[in-house]
Design an enzyme around this catalytic site. Structure first.
Site, PDB file in Angstrom:
ATOM      1  N   HIS A  11       0.822  -1.220   0.000  1.00  0.00           N
ATOM      2  CA  HIS A  11       0.000   0.000   0.000  1.00  0.00           C
ATOM      3  C   HIS A  11       0.856   1.271   0.000  1.00  0.00           C
ATOM      4  O   HIS A  11       0.461   2.282   0.565  1.00  0.00           O
ATOM      5  CB  HIS A  11      -0.974   0.003   1.190  1.00  0.00           C
ATOM      6  CG  HIS A  11      -2.069  -1.031   1.040  1.00  0.00           C
ATOM      7  ND1 HIS A  11      -3.269  -0.752   0.455  1.00  0.00           N
ATOM      8  CD2 HIS A  11      -2.093  -2.351   1.366  1.00  0.00           C
ATOM      9  CE1 HIS A  11      -4.017  -1.862   0.449  1.00  0.00           C
ATOM     10  NE2 HIS A  11      -3.320  -2.840   0.986  1.00  0.00           N
ATOM     11  N   ASP A  55       2.164   2.502  -3.033  1.00  0.00           N
ATOM     12  CA  ASP A  55       2.160   3.195  -4.337  1.00  0.00           C
ATOM     13  C   ASP A  55       1.313   4.457  -4.304  1.00  0.00           C
ATOM     14  O   ASP A  55       1.765   5.534  -4.706  1.00  0.00           O
ATOM     15  CB  ASP A  55       1.784   2.252  -5.507  1.00  0.00           C
ATOM     16  CG  ASP A  55       0.458   1.537  -5.360  1.00  0.00           C
ATOM     17  OD1 ASP A  55      -0.182   1.636  -4.290  1.00  0.00           O
ATOM     18  OD2 ASP A  55       0.050   0.870  -6.333  1.00  0.00           O
ATOM     19  N   SER A  93     -14.744 -12.391 -24.275  1.00  0.00           N
ATOM     20  CA  SER A  93     -13.798 -13.023 -23.350  1.00  0.00           C
ATOM     21  C   SER A  93     -14.134 -14.504 -23.267  1.00  0.00           C
ATOM     22  O   SER A  93     -15.314 -14.877 -23.274  1.00  0.00           O
ATOM     23  CB  SER A  93     -13.928 -12.375 -21.975  1.00  0.00           C
ATOM     24  OG  SER A  93     -13.352 -13.203 -21.003  1.00  0.00           O
ATOM     25  N   LEU A 144      -3.472 -10.767  -7.712  1.00  0.00           N
ATOM     26  CA  LEU A 144      -2.369 -11.000  -8.654  1.00  0.00           C
ATOM     27  C   LEU A 144      -2.480 -10.079  -9.872  1.00  0.00           C
ATOM     28  O   LEU A 144      -1.824 -10.303 -10.883  1.00  0.00           O
ATOM     29  CB  LEU A 144      -2.337 -12.472  -9.093  1.00  0.00           C
ATOM     30  CG  LEU A 144      -2.163 -13.490  -7.958  1.00  0.00           C
ATOM     31  CD1 LEU A 144      -2.166 -14.917  -8.502  1.00  0.00           C
ATOM     32  CD2 LEU A 144      -0.877 -13.253  -7.176  1.00  0.00           C
ATOM     33  N   SER A 199      -5.132  -9.164 -12.101  1.00  0.00           N
ATOM     34  CA  SER A 199      -5.736  -9.553 -13.374  1.00  0.00           C
ATOM     35  C   SER A 199      -6.207  -8.328 -14.156  1.00  0.00           C
ATOM     36  O   SER A 199      -6.089  -8.289 -15.385  1.00  0.00           O
ATOM     37  CB  SER A 199      -6.894 -10.535 -13.150  1.00  0.00           C
ATOM     38  OG  SER A 199      -7.766 -10.041 -12.176  1.00  0.00           O
ATOM     39  N   SER A 200      -6.695  -7.291 -13.466  1.00  0.00           N
ATOM     40  CA  SER A 200      -7.185  -6.139 -14.237  1.00  0.00           C
ATOM     41  C   SER A 200      -6.040  -5.376 -14.895  1.00  0.00           C
ATOM     42  O   SER A 200      -6.156  -4.962 -16.054  1.00  0.00           O
ATOM     43  CB  SER A 200      -8.062  -5.214 -13.385  1.00  0.00           C
ATOM     44  OG  SER A 200      -7.389  -4.845 -12.223  1.00  0.00           O
ATOM     45  N   GLU A 223      -7.946   2.771 -15.339  1.00  0.00           N
ATOM     46  CA  GLU A 223      -8.492   2.173 -14.117  1.00  0.00           C
ATOM     47  C   GLU A 223      -8.968   3.237 -13.127  1.00  0.00           C
ATOM     48  O   GLU A 223     -10.022   3.109 -12.517  1.00  0.00           O
ATOM     49  CB  GLU A 223      -7.445   1.255 -13.467  1.00  0.00           C
ATOM     50  CG  GLU A 223      -8.001   0.529 -12.261  1.00  0.00           C
ATOM     51  CD  GLU A 223      -7.565  -0.906 -12.125  1.00  0.00           C
ATOM     52  OE1 GLU A 223      -6.861  -1.429 -13.014  1.00  0.00           O
ATOM     53  OE2 GLU A 223      -7.935  -1.519 -11.113  1.00  0.00           O
ATOM     54  N   ASP A 243       0.536  -1.804 -10.137  1.00  0.00           N
ATOM     55  CA  ASP A 243       0.141  -2.995 -10.891  1.00  0.00           C
ATOM     56  C   ASP A 243       0.403  -2.817 -12.383  1.00  0.00           C
ATOM     57  O   ASP A 243       0.897  -3.724 -13.053  1.00  0.00           O
ATOM     58  CB  ASP A 243      -1.343  -3.297 -10.653  1.00  0.00           C
ATOM     59  CG  ASP A 243      -1.629  -3.552  -9.184  1.00  0.00           C
ATOM     60  OD1 ASP A 243      -0.659  -3.744  -8.417  1.00  0.00           O
ATOM     61  OD2 ASP A 243      -2.810  -3.537  -8.794  1.00  0.00           O
TER      62      ASP A 243
END
Ligand code: GLA
Length: 405
Positions: A45, A47, A78, A139, A141-142, A174, A186
């Site tokens: 936490h 960033d 998808s 992990l 994914s977005s 995002e 990320d």
């Protein structure tokens, strides 16, 4: 298509997504692009607080098969979802209200919109996504969706933006288009962390890659398989708000430093009363985590995995006690592995509130770790955890695919 320079372990999935593209849209895609997920070794936490982080790209990620269109339309599908989301690119710059079941498509649509804003290239595109990253497990994914699609747009349109600009586009998508107030870790990790651990200074976006000792260390992810979406979203937003309030209190109590991570632990101690108990704990986590980062990076540069691991364990204790984003399942896994020979360190990865623990260990310890964690976890919680033994992931880019089923 350009031949990939690295081995993409999930290339079978790349081929499946290329085959699905033919079925969905008729005719082959122009290219299939991969982007990796990540685990973060240290810098929990930090960033969005302007601190330093140390993520590693992993060999699980997201694939996007794409073909440009000349009518400005976007069609997105998808392998994991029913149906096709269709949007007229002539209109799109803000998030449409009516995505409904296609809400997943907000991530790539945000990337497209940001790409258009920055390059002026308003291109239509058909795309099919697939991934082998567990969703909502911490992990990333977005981010992998954003970077796979951003790279696909950059390469296919010949815009030559490069990895950092693609990371910035993913982050803007995002935070702006999708509306998640995340930091930049990320997207930078997916775009740039391949080939070592990425030491990223989030305040000024400078970075360097640090080598991980070859053969001497492995990353095992233990997945609680605990669904965390809602609690994590709310908890994450609360922490972002609390940190910004803590920064304001510190600024009015002393010197204004712009970001919370720039304060010293002594300044936080001195402002304990003004901060109050909750903001004090949040600020103490952030400032002590910066110290753990510095010591952990020094240890890694010296090849001292035990030294790095000690900071990783201490980081978990801090997110549990001061940042309060852990849960019983994550704590139990960390406590179990702490006792095992060959384990250097372990902590929750991602935002917390469920999701995964990342364990840094010697490769010979993996079988023992898996057996003991499975046993202890199942006895305590009545369910089995998941395990992913990870290899370092390749950089984002095109992959070779086989169109034969
Ligand atoms: C999530 C966010 C990141 C980062 C981590 C916590 O993964 O997306 O930006 O804040 O949590 O380190």
């Amino acid at each position: 298509m350009k031949a990939p320079e690295q081995d993409y372990p999930g290339d079978q999935l790349g081929s499946r997504v290329a085959q699905a593209f033919v079925r969905s849209f008729g005719g082959p895609s122009q290219g299939v692009f991969f982007a990796p997920g990540r685990v973060n070794l240290l810098g929990a936490h930090l960033d969005y607080n302007g601190g330093d982080v140390l993520p590693v790209a992993i060999d699980l990620g997201v694939y996007a098969a794409v073909r440009l269109r000349d009518d400005g339309r976007l069609r997105l599908a998808s392998l994991d979802r029913e149906g096709v989301v269709e949007v007229d690119g002539a209109q799109l710059l803000d998030r449409p209200d009516d995505l409904g079941a296609g809400a997943w498509a907000a991530y790539p649509l945000g990337v497209w919109s940001e790409f258009v804003r920055r390059t002026g290239t308003r291109v239509g595109i058909d795309v099919v996504f697939a991934g082998d990253l567990p969703i909502a497990s911490g992990l990333s994914s977005s981010a992998a969706v954003e970077i796979a699609f951003g790279t696909a747009l950059d390469v296919s349109c010949g815009t030559g933006l490069g990895a950092e600009a693609v990371a910035e586009i993913g982050h803007a998508a995002e935070t702006g288009f999708v509306g998640v107030p995340c930091g930049i870790m990320d997207q930078y990790a997916s775009a740039l962390a391949a080939g070592g651990a990425l030491l990223l200074h989030c305040a000024d976006r400078t970075w360097e890659r640090l080598a991980l000792p070859v053969g001497g260390v492995e990353v095992l992810v233990v997945d609680t398989l605990k669904p965390r979406e809602l609690a994590a979203e709310r908890g994450f937003e609360d922490r972002v708000r609390e940190c910004s309030r803590a920064r304001d209190v510190l600024a009015s109590a002393g010197t204004a430093r712009g970001v919370l991570a720039a304060y010293g632990t002594d300044e936080v101690e001195a402002a304990r009363e003004e901060l109050g108990p909750v903001l004090f704990k949040r600020a103490r986590h952030v400032t002590t985590e910066m110290q753990r980062m510095r010591r952990g990076v020094e240890a890694l540069r010296a090849g001292d995995l035990r030294g790095l691991g000690a900071e990783v364990f201490a980081s978990h204790a801090s997110v549990r006690e001061d940042y309060e984003v852990s849960c019983d399942e994550l704590d139990a896994i960390v406590e179990t592995v702490r006792e095992i020979d060959g384990v250097f360190g372990a902590r929750l990865t991602g935002a917390g509130f469920g999701g995964c623990v990342v364990v840094l260990l010697h490769p010979t310890a993996r079988a023992d770790v898996q057996a003991r964690v499975r046993d202890a976890y199942t006895r305590r919680f009545g369910t089995q955890p998941g395990f992913h033994a990870l290899r370092p992931g390749p950089a984002p880019g095109p992959v070779d695919v086989d169109l034969q089923d």
